[in-house]
Write a protein that holds these residues in place. Structure first.
Motif, PDB file in Angstrom:
ATOM      1  N   MET A 130       0.813  -1.206   0.000  1.00  0.00           N
ATOM      2  CA  MET A 130       0.000   0.000   0.000  1.00  0.00           C
ATOM      3  C   MET A 130       0.855   1.268   0.000  1.00  0.00           C
ATOM      4  O   MET A 130       0.431   2.310  -0.498  1.00  0.00           O
ATOM      5  CB  MET A 130      -0.944  -0.005   1.199  1.00  0.00           C
ATOM      6  N   ARG A 131       2.062   1.182   0.563  1.00  0.00           N
ATOM      7  CA  ARG A 131       2.957   2.340   0.542  1.00  0.00           C
ATOM      8  C   ARG A 131       3.550   2.556  -0.852  1.00  0.00           C
ATOM      9  O   ARG A 131       3.767   3.699  -1.263  1.00  0.00           O
ATOM     10  CB  ARG A 131       4.094   2.168   1.558  1.00  0.00           C
ATOM     11  N   ARG A 132       3.819   1.483  -1.570  1.00  0.00           N
ATOM     12  CA  ARG A 132       4.557   1.589  -2.824  1.00  0.00           C
ATOM     13  C   ARG A 132       3.652   1.672  -4.053  1.00  0.00           C
ATOM     14  O   ARG A 132       4.011   2.320  -5.038  1.00  0.00           O
ATOM     15  CB  ARG A 132       5.515   0.405  -2.967  1.00  0.00           C
ATOM     16  N   ILE A 133       2.524   0.984  -4.025  1.00  0.00           N
ATOM     17  CA  ILE A 133       1.670   0.943  -5.213  1.00  0.00           C
ATOM     18  C   ILE A 133       0.787   2.193  -5.261  1.00  0.00           C
ATOM     19  O   ILE A 133       0.134   2.529  -4.271  1.00  0.00           O
ATOM     20  CB  ILE A 133       0.792  -0.322  -5.207  1.00  0.00           C
ATOM     21  N   PRO A 134       0.736   2.883  -6.385  1.00  0.00           N
ATOM     22  CA  PRO A 134      -0.128   4.066  -6.512  1.00  0.00           C
ATOM     23  C   PRO A 134      -1.596   3.726  -6.258  1.00  0.00           C
ATOM     24  O   PRO A 134      -2.042   2.604  -6.542  1.00  0.00           O
ATOM     25  CB  PRO A 134       0.101   4.513  -7.959  1.00  0.00           C
ATOM     26  N   ARG A 135      -2.327   4.698  -5.750  1.00  0.00           N
ATOM     27  CA  ARG A 135      -3.725   4.470  -5.415  1.00  0.00           C
ATOM     28  C   ARG A 135      -4.569   4.124  -6.644  1.00  0.00           C
ATOM     29  O   ARG A 135      -5.596   3.461  -6.532  1.00  0.00           O
ATOM     30  CB  ARG A 135      -4.309   5.702  -4.714  1.00  0.00           C
ATOM     31  N   ASN A 136      -4.169   4.596  -7.789  1.00  0.00           N
ATOM     32  CA  ASN A 136      -4.948   4.340  -8.995  1.00  0.00           C
ATOM     33  C   ASN A 136      -4.471   3.111  -9.768  1.00  0.00           C
ATOM     34  O   ASN A 136      -4.875   2.897 -10.906  1.00  0.00           O
ATOM     35  CB  ASN A 136      -4.900   5.565  -9.914  1.00  0.00           C
ATOM     36  N   HIS A 137      -3.628   2.297  -9.144  1.00  0.00           N
ATOM     37  CA  HIS A 137      -3.125   1.107  -9.830  1.00  0.00           C
ATOM     38  C   HIS A 137      -4.243   0.072  -9.955  1.00  0.00           C
ATOM     39  O   HIS A 137      -4.980  -0.178  -8.994  1.00  0.00           O
ATOM     40  CB  HIS A 137      -1.948   0.499  -9.058  1.00  0.00           C
ATOM     41  N   PRO A 138      -4.392  -0.551 -11.125  1.00  0.00           N
ATOM     42  CA  PRO A 138      -5.508  -1.483 -11.325  1.00  0.00           C
ATOM     43  C   PRO A 138      -5.476  -2.729 -10.439  1.00  0.00           C
ATOM     44  O   PRO A 138      -6.510  -3.345 -10.217  1.00  0.00           O
ATOM     45  CB  PRO A 138      -5.392  -1.864 -12.805  1.00  0.00           C
ATOM     46  N   MET A 139      -4.304  -3.104  -9.910  1.00  0.00           N
ATOM     47  CA  MET A 139      -4.224  -4.311  -9.083  1.00  0.00           C
ATOM     48  C   MET A 139      -4.199  -4.003  -7.595  1.00  0.00           C
ATOM     49  O   MET A 139      -4.174  -4.939  -6.784  1.00  0.00           O
ATOM     50  CB  MET A 139      -2.974  -5.108  -9.455  1.00  0.00           C
ATOM     51  N   ARG A 140      -4.217  -2.757  -7.198  1.00  0.00           N
ATOM     52  CA  ARG A 140      -4.064  -2.389  -5.789  1.00  0.00           C
ATOM     53  C   ARG A 140      -5.154  -3.021  -4.912  1.00  0.00           C
ATOM     54  O   ARG A 140      -4.866  -3.605  -3.863  1.00  0.00           O
ATOM     55  CB  ARG A 140      -4.069  -0.868  -5.638  1.00  0.00           C
ATOM     56  N   SER A 141      -6.401  -2.886  -5.311  1.00  0.00           N
ATOM     57  CA  SER A 141      -7.498  -3.415  -4.492  1.00  0.00           C
ATOM     58  C   SER A 141      -7.458  -4.942  -4.429  1.00  0.00           C
ATOM     59  O   SER A 141      -7.784  -5.540  -3.398  1.00  0.00           O
ATOM     60  CB  SER A 141      -8.839  -2.948  -5.046  1.00  0.00           C
ATOM     61  N   TYR A 142      -7.036  -5.582  -5.519  1.00  0.00           N
ATOM     62  CA  TYR A 142      -6.940  -7.050  -5.521  1.00  0.00           C
ATOM     63  C   TYR A 142      -5.870  -7.521  -4.533  1.00  0.00           C
ATOM     64  O   TYR A 142      -6.074  -8.490  -3.783  1.00  0.00           O
ATOM     65  CB  TYR A 142      -6.596  -7.554  -6.919  1.00  0.00           C
ATOM     66  N   TYR A 143      -4.740  -6.845  -4.531  1.00  0.00           N
ATOM     67  CA  TYR A 143      -3.658  -7.228  -3.633  1.00  0.00           C
ATOM     68  C   TYR A 143      -4.013  -6.939  -2.178  1.00  0.00           C
ATOM     69  O   TYR A 143      -3.614  -7.676  -1.273  1.00  0.00           O
ATOM     70  CB  TYR A 143      -2.369  -6.497  -4.012  1.00  0.00           C
ATOM     71  N   SER A 144      -4.742  -5.865  -1.951  1.00  0.00           N
ATOM     72  CA  SER A 144      -5.151  -5.544  -0.584  1.00  0.00           C
ATOM     73  C   SER A 144      -6.054  -6.642  -0.018  1.00  0.00           C
ATOM     74  O   SER A 144      -5.872  -7.090   1.117  1.00  0.00           O
ATOM     75  CB  SER A 144      -5.877  -4.197  -0.560  1.00  0.00           C
ATOM     76  N   LEU A 145      -7.031  -7.075  -0.808  1.00  0.00           N
ATOM     77  CA  LEU A 145      -7.918  -8.154  -0.364  1.00  0.00           C
ATOM     78  C   LEU A 145      -7.143  -9.455  -0.201  1.00  0.00           C
ATOM     79  O   LEU A 145      -7.406 -10.234   0.736  1.00  0.00           O
ATOM     80  CB  LEU A 145      -9.054  -8.335  -1.362  1.00  0.00           C
ATOM     81  N   TYR A 146      -6.196  -9.692  -1.079  1.00  0.00           N
ATOM     82  CA  TYR A 146      -5.346 -10.883  -0.969  1.00  0.00           C
ATOM     83  C   TYR A 146      -4.637 -10.922   0.381  1.00  0.00           C
ATOM     84  O   TYR A 146      -4.589 -11.962   1.049  1.00  0.00           O
ATOM     85  CB  TYR A 146      -4.336 -10.871  -2.110  1.00  0.00           C
ATOM     86  N   ALA A 147      -4.087  -9.793   0.789  1.00  0.00           N
ATOM     87  CA  ALA A 147      -3.392  -9.721   2.075  1.00  0.00           C
ATOM     88  C   ALA A 147      -4.355  -9.919   3.239  1.00  0.00           C
ATOM     89  O   ALA A 147      -4.039 -10.621   4.209  1.00  0.00           O
ATOM     90  CB  ALA A 147      -2.674  -8.379   2.203  1.00  0.00           C
ATOM     91  N   VAL A 148      -5.528  -9.320   3.146  1.00  0.00           N
ATOM     92  CA  VAL A 148      -6.528  -9.471   4.218  1.00  0.00           C
ATOM     93  C   VAL A 148      -6.918 -10.937   4.381  1.00  0.00           C
ATOM     94  O   VAL A 148      -7.025 -11.450   5.504  1.00  0.00           O
ATOM     95  CB  VAL A 148      -7.766  -8.608   3.916  1.00  0.00           C
ATOM     96  N   LEU A 149      -7.119 -11.630   3.272  1.00  0.00           N
ATOM     97  CA  LEU A 149      -7.471 -13.051   3.346  1.00  0.00           C
ATOM     98  C   LEU A 149      -6.314 -13.880   3.905  1.00  0.00           C
ATOM     99  O   LEU A 149      -6.532 -14.859   4.624  1.00  0.00           O
ATOM    100  CB  LEU A 149      -7.874 -13.569   1.966  1.00  0.00           C
ATOM    101  N   GLY A 150      -5.083 -13.493   3.572  1.00  0.00           N
ATOM    102  CA  GLY A 150      -3.927 -14.186   4.142  1.00  0.00           C
ATOM    103  C   GLY A 150      -3.851 -13.994   5.650  1.00  0.00           C
ATOM    104  O   GLY A 150      -3.573 -14.942   6.395  1.00  0.00           O
TER     105      GLY A 150
END
Length: 360
Positions: A130-150
């Motif tokens: 979340m610190r490195r990926i821009p807020r408008n990156h198309p994969m940001r929300s997918y990776y965030s949910l991935y981490a939450v599930l982990g």
């Protein structure tokens, strides 16, 4: 990926334990258990009044206490026989688990600790992304949910290793399956570029279309619905059965995991004609592309600890807990790869003189 393979080994270990356990059916253990229950468990209120607070909080019943004490009594005899070479004895499993010394009510304290370390690795990985990926990156929300599930998966793993109950077992398995199915969903979205490019990017990619292939957003919706139905059917099937189907559960998860890993291997292999980025040709392979395959191989090698299982050292550390420990750094390496991939210049068009993005 790492969370995915982690879960496979957890499930396979539990299954092996369920079907290979012999200590709890042995006559010395059953004789000890019968005597203990008859002597100590006639008055539940009296037993509860003598328990420590931590054992009450972790739901140790009188019968659980008897099982724990008898398990270690029989194990003591086995270790004495081995030490003195008086007779041949084996350290057995009880109810699918090795005999561990408990700590603060936890049945497998080492596995609990290492599960929490994996959970913390996911938390730190999520912060890193979340610190490195821009807020408008198309994969940001997918990776965030991935981490939450982990994080969720490893939290339930820690709870399951704290107390092996029917409900903690199901929550552990179902959360693991959710992470596995979402990992497959994620890799398909990433590899086949089903994500929705954000409006803030300088140029939107022109994706060649065919009358036979639906638009990207339609494919994304269909894929998401399919994965959701797959998870729902999986959990409902395991929930309505009178007895948990361990064989089906491991087969389903391993099958999904193999497909998941093959897709990431395709990303890593330079000779695979895969278009990895919207604004790069198929021949473009980033310098870090080897990392998904390398991490998968390392986790597979670490999984050999599960194959060559052994009784716990000093009744604390066993192969399964060491396997949990070995995955902690791999979790962090995986998030570093995701960050590198997300920051590749192939995600944005820049300001191309022609005003047209690269095509397939």
């Amino acid at each position: 990926m790492k969370k995915l393979l982690i879960t496979f080994a957890i499930l396979s270990t539990c299954i092996l334990g369920v079907f290979a356990s012999s200590g709890d059916t042995a006559e010395p253990f059953q004789h000890c258990l019968t005597q203990c229950v008859e002597a100590a468990c006639t008055d539940p209120h009296k037993h509860a009044s003598t328990q420590s607070l931590v054992l009450r909080l972790t739901r140790w019943s009188c019968e659980d206490e008897c099982k724990y004490r008898c398990m270690h009594r029989v194990t003591d005899v086995a270790y004495m026989g081995l030490k003195n070479d008086i007779f041949h004895a084996n350290v057995e499993q009880y109810y699918g688990k090795w005999p561990f010394w408990r700590f603060l009510g936890m049945q497998e304290p080492a596995s609990v600790l290492f599960s929490l370390l994996n959970m913390l690795a996911h938390m730190e990985g999520e912060r890193h992304l979340m610190r490195r990926i821009p807020r408008n990156h198309p994969m940001r929300s997918y990776y965030s949910l991935y981490a939450v599930l982990g994080i969720n998966t490893w939290a339930w793993s820690a709870l399951f290793h704290t107390r092996d109950k029917s409900f903690t077992e199901k929550l552990d398995y179902f959360s693991a399956s959710l992470s596995i199915i979402y990992s497959l969903y994620l890799v398909v979205v990433r590899i086949f570029r089903l994500y929705r490019p954000p409006k803030l990017y300088l140029q939107q990619p022109i994706i060649p279309t065919s009358s036979l292939i639906p638009p990207r957003h339609i494919l994304l919706t269909l894929w998401g619905v399919l994965c959701a139905l797959l998870y729902l059917a999986h959990t409902l099937y395991l929930s309505i059965l009178p007895r948990f189907d361990y064989s089906y559960n491991i087969t389903a998860n391993v099958t999904i995991g193999v497909i998941h890993n093959l897709l990431w291997f395709a990303y890593s292999l330079s000779f695979v004609p895969l278009k990895r980025f919207d604004y790069q040709p198929k021949t473009y392979v980033p310098t870090y592309a080897w990392k998904p395959a390398a991490i998968a191989i390392l986790i597979t090698l670490a999984s050999l600890l599960e194959v060559f299982d052994f009784p716990p050292w000093r009744r604390v550390i066993d192969a399964h807990s060491l396997w949990h420990l070995s995955t902690v750094p791999l979790v962090w390496f995986w998030y570093q790869f995701l960050a590198e991939d997300a920051l590749d210049p192939g995600w944005t068009s820049g300001r191309l003189p022609s005003g047209k993005p690269l095509r397939d």
